[in-house]
Structure formats: C-alpha cells, structure tokens
Design a protein around this motif. Structure first.
Motif, mmCIF file in Angstrom:
data_model
loop_
_atom_site.group_PDB
_atom_site.id
_atom_site.type_symbol
_atom_site.label_atom_id
_atom_site.label_comp_id
_atom_site.label_asym_id
_atom_site.label_seq_id
_atom_site.Cartn_x
_atom_site.Cartn_y
_atom_site.Cartn_z
ATOM 1 N N TYR A 443 0.846 -1.195 0.000
ATOM 2 C CA TYR A 443 0.000 0.000 0.000
ATOM 3 C C TYR A 443 0.882 1.246 0.000
ATOM 4 O O TYR A 443 1.857 1.314 0.745
ATOM 5 C CB TYR A 443 -0.888 -0.010 1.246
ATOM 6 C CG TYR A 443 -1.600 1.298 1.496
ATOM 7 C CD1 TYR A 443 -2.649 1.702 0.665
ATOM 8 C CD2 TYR A 443 -1.216 2.142 2.540
ATOM 9 C CE1 TYR A 443 -3.296 2.908 0.880
ATOM 10 C CE2 TYR A 443 -1.865 3.340 2.762
ATOM 11 C CZ TYR A 443 -2.897 3.719 1.935
ATOM 12 O OH TYR A 443 -3.539 4.918 2.149
ATOM 13 N N GLU A 444 0.534 2.216 -0.845
ATOM 14 C CA GLU A 444 1.305 3.470 -0.879
ATOM 15 C C GLU A 444 0.574 4.542 -0.087
ATOM 16 O O GLU A 444 -0.569 4.863 -0.389
ATOM 17 C CB GLU A 444 1.481 3.937 -2.324
ATOM 18 C CG GLU A 444 2.496 3.096 -3.060
ATOM 19 C CD GLU A 444 2.597 3.463 -4.533
ATOM 20 O OE1 GLU A 444 1.999 4.463 -4.955
ATOM 21 O OE2 GLU A 444 3.283 2.723 -5.254
ATOM 22 N N PRO A 445 1.234 5.111 0.918
ATOM 23 C CA PRO A 445 0.509 6.035 1.803
ATOM 24 C C PRO A 445 0.115 7.333 1.098
ATOM 25 O O PRO A 445 0.782 7.772 0.161
ATOM 26 C CB PRO A 445 1.507 6.308 2.919
ATOM 27 C CG PRO A 445 2.839 6.029 2.331
ATOM 28 C CD PRO A 445 2.631 4.940 1.317
ATOM 29 N N LEU A 446 -0.969 7.886 1.594
ATOM 30 C CA LEU A 446 -1.505 9.136 1.059
ATOM 31 C C LEU A 446 -0.837 10.332 1.729
ATOM 32 O O LEU A 446 -0.406 11.280 1.081
ATOM 33 C CB LEU A 446 -3.017 9.151 1.331
ATOM 34 C CG LEU A 446 -3.817 10.404 1.050
ATOM 35 C CD1 LEU A 446 -3.844 10.685 -0.444
ATOM 36 C CD2 LEU A 446 -5.239 10.248 1.593
ATOM 37 N N VAL A 447 -0.730 10.265 3.051
ATOM 38 C CA VAL A 447 -0.246 11.431 3.810
ATOM 39 C C VAL A 447 0.806 11.032 4.850
ATOM 40 O O VAL A 447 1.551 11.872 5.348
ATOM 41 C CB VAL A 447 -1.435 12.182 4.464
ATOM 42 C CG1 VAL A 447 -2.171 11.290 5.452
ATOM 43 C CG2 VAL A 447 -1.010 13.485 5.124
ATOM 44 N N ALA A 448 0.886 9.729 5.149
ATOM 45 C CA ALA A 448 1.886 9.273 6.131
ATOM 46 C C ALA A 448 3.286 9.577 5.611
ATOM 47 O O ALA A 448 3.563 9.402 4.428
ATOM 48 C CB ALA A 448 1.735 7.777 6.390
#
Lengths: 509, 509
Positions: A443-448
C-alpha cells in the motif's frame, strides 16, 4: 486472492509507474464480533417490540399516523401516539429488501448494499467547515462544492454525503444547488435532505433528468438516498416522517437512523440505548414498508454516549464500540443492510481525533456494517467538517479497503526460493522475488511520512495535519467533472430556473 | 458480566468520588480474525520446518551449536550453519509450557500468560526520548526512571519494558541501574536486556534479593523476561543465543521475536515474511527447550514492511495488519502465548502516529495476541520514546481494557421502565435509571477533551499532544515507590556496590 485491485504482477510490473487500486464493491473480510449472546440479542429485539406495542411512539405527521392506523396500529390522535403490534412489524420486515444496488451514474459508481458488503461515506451534516488556510466558518456553497469534489476524488468513498450545510444559500432554493453540484462534479450516488415533499420531488426530478430516466425507470432502481433521524426518545417529526413516505413511494433509499446518545436521549446503559434505537428504527422501517412494500431501507445505528459531567456527545468511546457491535447483531437479526456512524468529538485534527475515529471505524467494520458513515473529516461530534482530517482519515479508510484483500499464500508468495537465495544476515532488496513485486506489493501512503527524523526536520517538521493541506488542494486542482450527454446539464438548468422562478420550495418543519 | 472492575452500582455509587477500574488479568474478548485459511497456515508452518531442515540458520555462539548438535541437528562448524529436523522442533514444542504466571512483586502485578489472556506493554528499546518541554535527546538514566514510573502509573500496562536506553551510563554498569530502578519504583515484572551471561546473572541475583527468594525459588517461577531478536534473515547472534541459554537455564521468560520487515530482512510478501519469522522463532524456541525442557517461552511477531522507495520501516500498514493476523494463527497452531508489536513510524505525536498505532494495536488484539508490545509512546519506528504519545496512546490501551468487559444485558440494563418514564422527545438525564449509574457507567477519558469549540478555544486551543504534558508531569509528581521489606534495598545496594567495585560486567557482542 481475488486480485480485485488488478495489480500487474511479475516482471511486466517494472514498466508501470505506480500501483493501481480499485476499491469498488468491497466485501467485509472480518469475522463479526458480538457484544451480546444470541439470547441477549433476541431479548433486546423482543423488548423493542414491547416498547412499540405497549408504550408506542409519538408520530407528528397526520399522514403517517393514517398509514399506521390503516395497517392496524393503535393510534391516539390526541396524543399523536402510535402503538404497533409485532405482527405488523414482522410483516414490514418481510417486505424490506435484503439486497439492492445503489446506482451511481455508471456501473463503476454503483454498489450492492447487503449484509457482507462494505462501503464508506465521508462525514455528513456539518454546519461548519474548516481548514488550515481559511479557518473555521459556517459552511458555504463553495465549501459544499469543494467537499463533493474531494468525496469524488477518493475511490474508497462509495457515495456522496451532505458533508457541510451551505448556509449562504436560502433554504427554499438550497436543494437545487446541492443536487446540481453533486450531479455536476461526480458520478457517485447523491443524497437528498428531506425538508418536505416539494423539495424531495424537485430532487427526484433533477436526478431523473441527469440520469436520463423516465419516472417509471427512476422508481425501478435506487438512485439516491436520505438519512432519517428520529427525534429520540420515541418521536418522529414531520419532515422525517414525510421523508420516509416520499422516499418509499419513489422506491428510493431511506437510512433509518435514530440518534440515541446513551445518558441523554437514550438510557445510560449500552443495552438500553440499543433497545430504544432498535424500536425507533423498526417503527421507521415499518412506515416505509406500509407506504410501499419493498421500499429499499437500511437499518441505522448511531449509538454512542455523552459525557455525564457536561452532557457533551462523545464518540469512539468503549460504550460507542460496544453499541456498534450490538447494532451489528441486531441488523443481522433483521437481515438488513445497515449503516453505523463514527468520527470524533475533538476540536482539531490531532491524536485524540484520530484515535476516536479509528475506534469508531474499527467497531463498524467488525460489526459487519454495510455503510460506515462519518468515516472521514468529522470533528466536534459533527459540528465541523475539516478538510485536513478528511485527508488523514482517508489513509485509514484506504487501509480498510486494502484489508478486504486476503494476502496471497501460494508457493511463490511463501518465497522458499527467495529465502534460499539470500545469505544469513543479508537482505532481500535485490532478490528477484522482491524485484518482481516492489512497485506493487505494498500500500502506498496518502499522507503518512515515513522519512527519518533528520529528513523530516529538514522538511519543516510538518505534522500530518499540516501536510494534508497540500493534498486536498492538489485533489481540487486535479478534478475534472464527469462528462454528461449533450443537453443534459442544460435541461437540468432549465428545470432549476423554472422552479426558482416559481418561488422555489419552502422547507417544512 | 464479571464486573471485574468492581464498580459500585445502585444508589451507593452516588457517594463514590469516581469510577474505580481494575485492568488486571484481562481476557481477550474478540473472536480471532484469520488472514489465511487453515490449509494455508499449515503450509506456512511446514515450509518453515523445511527452511530449518534444508537451508538451516547461522548460529554464531559455539555453545548453542553444541546444544543443537547434541539434540541431533546437523551442524557445520565451518559455516556455523545449523539444520534442524522437524522431529527435534516438535519435541521442543511439546515441552514448551502453554500457560505460566509472570510474577510481579505481588499477586496484583502478576499475570497469567496463555492464549486468551491479554496484556499491554509500553514502547521499548528506544535510543532517544522526547517530550514537549525538553525536546528530543539521547536517552538518560533520568528518562529511564521517569518512564518506569509512568509505566507503573497506568494499571493497563502489565509489565515494565526497556522504554529508553540510558546512554549516559557505561554499558558495563548500566544493568545495575536499570534493574535497580525497576525494582525501586514498581511492583511490576522487570525486563533484562541480554548482553552476556555475566550481566544476566547479575540481574537474576538482584531480582532474587528484591523478591527475597532463594535460587531454587527463583527458578521455580517466572520473575523476569527478555526479548530475543534474531538477526534476520536466518542468523542468531552471540548475545541473543547466550540470552536464550541463560534464561532457559534459570527458567525465566524468553520472548522469541524475529525482526522480519518484508522487503528488507524478509521476503516482500506477507506470507513469505511470516514464513521466515516462523522458522526463526521455532529455532529459538527449540534452543530454549533443548537447553532446559519446560523453559517458559513466548512466540514473537514483529512482522511489518518497509517503504520500498526509501527502505524505511513502516508500521500500522495493511501489510503489518495482515502479518499480525497471520502470526496469531501460527501462534495458535503452536498453542503458545505470543507477543506482537506496534507503534508508529511517524516523527511526532500527530494523527499519523495515532492512526498507525491504532492499526497495529487492533490487529494485535484481533489476532489474539497475549502481549501487545510498543502499544504506547513509540515513535520513529522505535527510535524515540515520546512522553506525550505515551499518554495519548494510554487512552487507546485503556479503551481496549474496557472492551474486555461485555455490556450488561439484564432487565435493568435493557431499561424498559426508564423508557416508559421519559416522555417522547424528552431526555434521560434525570431518570432514576440514569441517576443510579451516571458516576460509574462510562469510561472516563484520560486526555480526550469533549468540550465544545468555544470552551476549547478559550482554554487555549490545545491539541491532545499539548494537553498530555501536564498529565505525565502529574503522574510523575504523584508517584510513590512501593514499600519493600526492611533491609531489602540495602542488600540490593550492597550487592551492586560489590559488583561495581569488582569492575562491573562487560557487555558481550
């Protein structure tokens, strides 16, 4: 694994710029978690039926009382109290559909709603909007439009919801603006606020124009939804009762959601609050089915508690979690799709707000909820929709969507050969097994931000809240309205102009 | 409901100043969530056995290789590789105890460790400490003492853990300080860092003095624990192998925790990472049982993934959640109590850190984890222990503890009479049912602020992170050391003085 995400695996993946995801028609992967024993659930259900039979509920709309009377309920016109026998409730439950499709403009924005399916909605019904650049203000049409665009931008948000109330538009013409905006910016299913038959009918007609369907075709499928809140305890007010009747007649979706905060509008115990909520939801479902058998409805839970020191609503508390788990058992008892509610009572997008939102969301997902409402952006117990919190909460929602896919466990996934290839104490960065998958596996983080403390400090020591601002701004910039067929928006605007000229539609209260 | 909390119910409650809680010996209330099918779990287990049989593991300590060889393993002294047949592993698993009590100084600080029990530990092993007043700094003896006091202060933290490394004390005498501090400030079970037999033996002797037990009595019960990290992939280094042997000989608790980050030290797939972790944990458990059959061990999981762009560790990701759920299935396959790990890769106590910590904790709890490690305070993937995050995360841990109690569902809880008493559209604030319970019914928040936006703004618009500072400071102020029997601390100090005079104990690497 279904590989619903359509991830390209193997060496071909190396050519792909990034991982593609598809969070459409999610199925809940979790084993339902009970709060009560089966006997206790049955006892709550039966005690709710006893409340409806012996105590009854005050129904303020004469037309609704008539429908109940015709169905055999005991109606006292003087006190406006309606008492319903369990035979009537059971008859209603028999005609409520257990599965239906909620239609967006396209198959990709349509969702099957039934026990086992899982959808997320953003925070809804907030009078205020806030973000880091413009501060906190009463919601406007600009906020409304921006938030509908943001709801459209994230694949894991299944349908549109009334994020913020555009208070700069007079109520008698507000529904034209909100429905037109939803139709213009998104293919997702729009909502209607029930403020009287005239407004509701306007919205149905606007949506018929937008979807290019006749009245008959409109009533053949679910194109829109509304949320019905009872005036707990044991009261159904005029616009809500009218909304149930209007939506049932047009076979559009009513989500029956009592607002039972334990200690205030409901008994202080989890079981007592749930029992009252169940009774009220059953009466609302019964009204819809008596109006038109087969009308699509959802069971609704919003049971949490208040702070007994101040009376302030609280969310994501242990009592909220237990109530939601119990609501899932009651919904399963009925066999109906259902919504729960989450969010935070906090005043800013901080650790408290994140913890409360996580607790509420996990309990919803573990309770087998069909539609998790208020999953993003919801602060102050729903008084404010916060743009940055929408972004930080989307990380959570996207992670839940990811969890709907089971991990692969075939021989290739078990990676015996890769382990044989790497020396003891070595690393897998260069292993073929890694190279084949590294662009798409995680999963590629959005804001982390996972950078180290030094890099993070050099970049300005920004919190997630601070980083989120650039993300929602980018989403707004990137937005493109979906294409409608030629003449559709023109017909819609002509309808609105004609209706406005005729004076609009006053809200009923 | 067990009413473990000892809440005073009924009218007597009105006299009580506040709700009393007791989070001792919690039982996990959740139905275990699987990530894999039973067949897939069996396949992972068998492939791990194949890794141990066919590929083996590099064991750097000669004494450990000797023990393996004596047990029938195939040992290559030149490459230091040890290959173990599944018959040897199975024999080891047969003697590993499935249940034991981890003893604090008193029954109230002792915990049964077995599948089904649920304990929480704070973040552990951090080189840095940070708080809002003093910033981020290398950990010191002062930080260590303060954090042991904070771990003691919260009932829901079951045991002490090595929150921060006191780097201002030379390593050859550091263990005297850390063990003495743990004994002085808390009755909870202390930990030992394994840095060679001499240091370990010092700690055992100090604890025997503190608990006033003979060597025989010491070895009869579990008084302390250590964490064993393998040097993944497939390597066991000298201090860790020595730690297993020393702890097994004294029948103290070894928690066998490979550090398998998928994509870096482990295969990139969830199943592959777990399979490697399982193999390494099995080898470590086998070494303990071959050293002394019946030695108390726990299975350990710390499987997460790295960011493939930077190689940075990530926590609370979907892959972490799936790995933890799978680890729970593998632990159940073995029948052993087990620990998981959580925390956040974020750099400050913000929404990201809270979301990641929640995801990790929920997956641990849903996986049936016995000991949730790093549940509070852990930032930067374990590089920093943050005081404020300890407080904001404790809210989450306390909520999990609350969820261990099922809601009441008897006639009184269902509240039919209370509902009959309150008019439609009214409220329950003054109902007798409410008055009887309002002081004790709901969880009381530690740091959450549910006041409205106006009151919150007037009070300075403080985030949860900002509010947390006053809370940990107050806990430090309120702390009182537990009373030890006369002469105990003096004997302890005499032992330490003697050992220091003799030059302390050098760490082994």
């Amino acid at each position: 694994m279904s590989d619903r995400r359509g991830r390209a695996r193997g060496k071909a993946a190396a050519a792909k710029p990034e991982r593609k995801v598809n969070y459409h028609n999610l199925r809940n992967p979790f084993v339902p978690q009970p709060a009560f024993s089966e006997d206790e659930v049955e006892n709550i259900h039966n005690t709710s039926l006893r409340v409806l039979e012996e105590l009854g509920m005050k129904v303020l709309l004469p037309e609704a009382r008539e429908i109940f009377a015709k169905a055999g309920a005991i109606v006292d016109e003087e006190t406006e109290m309606v008492r319903i026998g369990r035979d009537i409730v059971e008859q209603a439950l028999a005609t409520a559909p257990k599965s239906f499709v909620a239609h967006g403009a396209k198959p990709e924005t349509s969702h099957t709603m039934e026990l086992g399916s899982l959808t997320f909605m953003a925070g809804a019904g907030c009078p205020h909007a806030s973000d880091r650049e413009r501060g906190r203000r009463p919601g406007t049409a600009v906020d409304f439009r921006e938030l509908m665009i943001l709801e459209d931008a994230f694949d894991a948000i299944a349908m549109l919801g009334p994020a913020v109330e555009p208070q700069d538009i007079p109520v008698h013409i507000r529904h034209y603006e909100t429905m037109r905006t939803q139709i213009e910016v998104s293919d997702k299913l729009p909502f209607v606020f029930c403020r009287g038959s005239e407004q509701t009918e306007d919205c149905f007609q606007m949506l018929s124009i937008a979807r290019e369907v006749s009245r008959e075709e409109f009533e053949d499928k679910v194109w829109t939804k509304t949320i019905i809140n009872t005036n707990s305890p044991r009261q159904l007010d005029i616009p809500m009762a009218q909304g149930i009747i209007d939506f049932a007649r047009a076979k559009q979706l009513c989500v029956m959601t009592p607002f039972c905060l334990s200690g205030a509008m409901a008994p202080i115990t989890v079981a007592g609050g749930l029992m009252l909520q169940h009774a009220e939801a059953l009466l609302a479902i019964t009204l819809a089915q008596m109006t038109r058998p087969g009308a699509p409805v959802m069971y609704g839970s919003f049971a949490s508690n208040v702070d007994m020191k101040s009376g302030a609503p609280a969310f994501g508390t242990p009592e909220h979690v237990k109530s939601t788990l119990g609501a899932g058992q009651l919904a399963k008892r009925l066999g109906l799709p259902w919504r729960s509610g989450g969010g935070s009572a906090g005043n800013c997008n901080d650790a408290q707000a994140a913890h409360e939102t996580e607790m509420a969301a996990w309990s919803s997902v573990l309770a087998g909820c069909t539609m998790v409402v208020h999953s993003t952006g919801w602060l102050e117990g729903g008084l404010t929709f916060n743009y940055e919190k929408m972004v930080t909460d989307m990380e959570m929602v996207q992670q839940f969507a990811e969890l709907c896919d089971k991990p692969e466990a075939d021989e290739a996934a078990l990676a015996f050969d890769a382990i044989a290839e790497v020396d003891p104490g070595g690393h897998f960065f260069a292993a073929e097994h890694t190279m084949e998958r590294y662009r798409t596996e995680f999963y590629e983080p959005l804001v982390a931000d996972w950078s180290n403390f030094g890099s993070w400090s050099e970049a300005g020591s920004l919190t997630a809240d601070e980083r989120a601002t650039a993300i929602w701004k980018q989403k707004l910039e990137e937005h493109q309205n979906p294409k409608r067929n030629e003449g559709v928006m023109e017909s819609l605007d002509a309808f609105i102009a004609k209706r406005k000229e005729a004076g609009g539609a006053e809200a009923v209260s």
